[in-house]
Write an enzyme that holds these catalytic residues in place. Sequence first.
Site, PDB file in Angstrom:
ATOM      1  N   SER A   6      38.328 118.907  56.774  1.00 42.61           N
ATOM      2  CA  SER A   6      37.383 119.406  57.761  1.00 42.61           C
ATOM      3  C   SER A   6      38.063 119.670  59.100  1.00 42.61           C
ATOM      4  CB  SER A   6      36.259 118.380  57.956  1.00 42.61           C
ATOM      5  OG  SER A   6      35.425 118.732  59.045  1.00 42.61           O
ATOM      6  N   TYR A  14      35.634 125.697  61.344  1.00 44.67           N
ATOM      7  CA  TYR A  14      34.484 125.969  62.196  1.00 44.67           C
ATOM      8  C   TYR A  14      34.976 126.823  63.360  1.00 44.67           C
ATOM      9  CZ  TYR A  14      31.505 122.283  60.121  1.00 44.67           C
ATOM     10  OH  TYR A  14      30.743 121.519  59.284  1.00 44.67           O
ATOM     11  N   THR A  41      33.258 127.871  57.224  1.00 39.53           N
ATOM     12  CA  THR A  41      31.888 127.371  57.185  1.00 39.53           C
ATOM     13  C   THR A  41      31.064 128.077  58.252  1.00 39.53           C
ATOM     14  OG1 THR A  41      32.581 125.221  56.348  1.00 39.53           O
ATOM     15  CG2 THR A  41      30.427 125.336  57.392  1.00 39.53           C
ATOM     16  N   LYS A  48      31.549 129.522  53.314  1.00 40.82           N
ATOM     17  CA  LYS A  48      30.727 128.390  52.887  1.00 40.82           C
ATOM     18  C   LYS A  48      29.446 128.331  53.709  1.00 40.82           C
ATOM     19  CE  LYS A  48      30.939 123.367  52.123  1.00 40.82           C
ATOM     20  NZ  LYS A  48      29.766 122.934  52.907  1.00 40.82           N
ATOM     21  N   HIS A  91      24.577 122.898  53.295  1.00 37.57           N
ATOM     22  CA  HIS A  91      25.252 121.881  54.106  1.00 37.57           C
ATOM     23  C   HIS A  91      24.765 120.478  53.740  1.00 37.57           C
ATOM     24  CE1 HIS A  91      27.999 122.074  57.681  1.00 37.57           C
ATOM     25  NE2 HIS A  91      27.755 120.778  57.676  1.00 37.57           N
TER      26      HIS A  91
END
Length: 383
Positions: A107, A130, A156, A255, A279
Amino acid sequence: MTQPASVSDWRERAKKRLPHMMFEYIDGGAYAETTLRRNVEAIERIALRQRILTDVSKLQLSTELFGQKLAMPLLLAPVGMAGLYARRGEVQAARAAQAAGLPFCLSTVSICSIEEVRAGTTEPIWFQLYMIKDRGYMEALLQRAKAAGTKVLIFTVDLPVAGARYRDVRSGLSGVLSPLDKLKRGINGAMHPHWMWNVFLNGRPQSFGNLVDAMPNAKGTNDFAMWIGKNFDSSVSWEDFAWVRERWDGPIIIKGILDAEDAKRAAEVGADGIVVSNHGGRQLDGVPAAIEALPPIMRVVGDRMTVLMDGGVRSGLDVLKALALGAKGVLIGRAWAYALGGGGEAGVRAMLLTMQRELEVAMALTGCTDVRTAGEHLLVRDR
């Protein structure tokens, strides 16, 4: 203590070993958590066809995604703050995934940096992106991922704003804390000595490794939540996918797609794959379960790109159900987070081995000898 068997067993182990706010962060969803529950319940409602007298002495679980061979069609999804569930938790989870022959996706908001995780493994990992407002920092982050040998990027897109996660507010993970709240949080941490010793005291630094230079004044999870609100880019659009595409020469997976029209657009702009996902029920409550959104998306996208799915997957049986509905692979998030919090790297390894065995049993009893041939013929349909 008896070794946990199922993902639900690992959940109970994590609940005991982790401070309340950390467990609630893993376990919770948005608003009334309707979609969180729906993700699991919708998969449970799908019935597999039991078939007999089929030679299932040899089963093929391995597959290939984006040029990488997987021991089974399963990936460890990006999960934020995993380094607070176990000492240097992302490194432990990545090692467990590698031992199982599976990809691990780090992440953006991990505790361990991409450099640290890569140094702790012998194979490249995947990276999840992100978008924050500082495009210069984003470009540098992509360059760091490349330098670490990352081949696959998961972009994402379902977090332009953070969902209302009331459990995090109640637990004190986010929001403004009073002195009494801070005292209660400290006492709760002290009541979990294993976590205090392994993570809080010996698992430092507990900064966000990939973003530490972008948020030098953040001192804890509450500051981080406020930083996200100010710096995550709510203006992200399809044009930003083109921006990322120009700066990334490997496969890009989008995603957070839950609508067939968005899936169609993803194919048109040149995404290499998508993850059908809500999510984990942590963003917009009241939307369909990911498994419910999968069939209409498959009807629109077909074979134009690789379709993956996550949300509500708790067993190898669930994996086979998703494959039967068209997914080429399945991501798990909470499952490995529970196992990490409950048992560290060994816990994640044990959980993945259980899921592999569950998948083998499900394949054998449905007469499916190769995961690559899984289809709707494995499912009971209403007549």
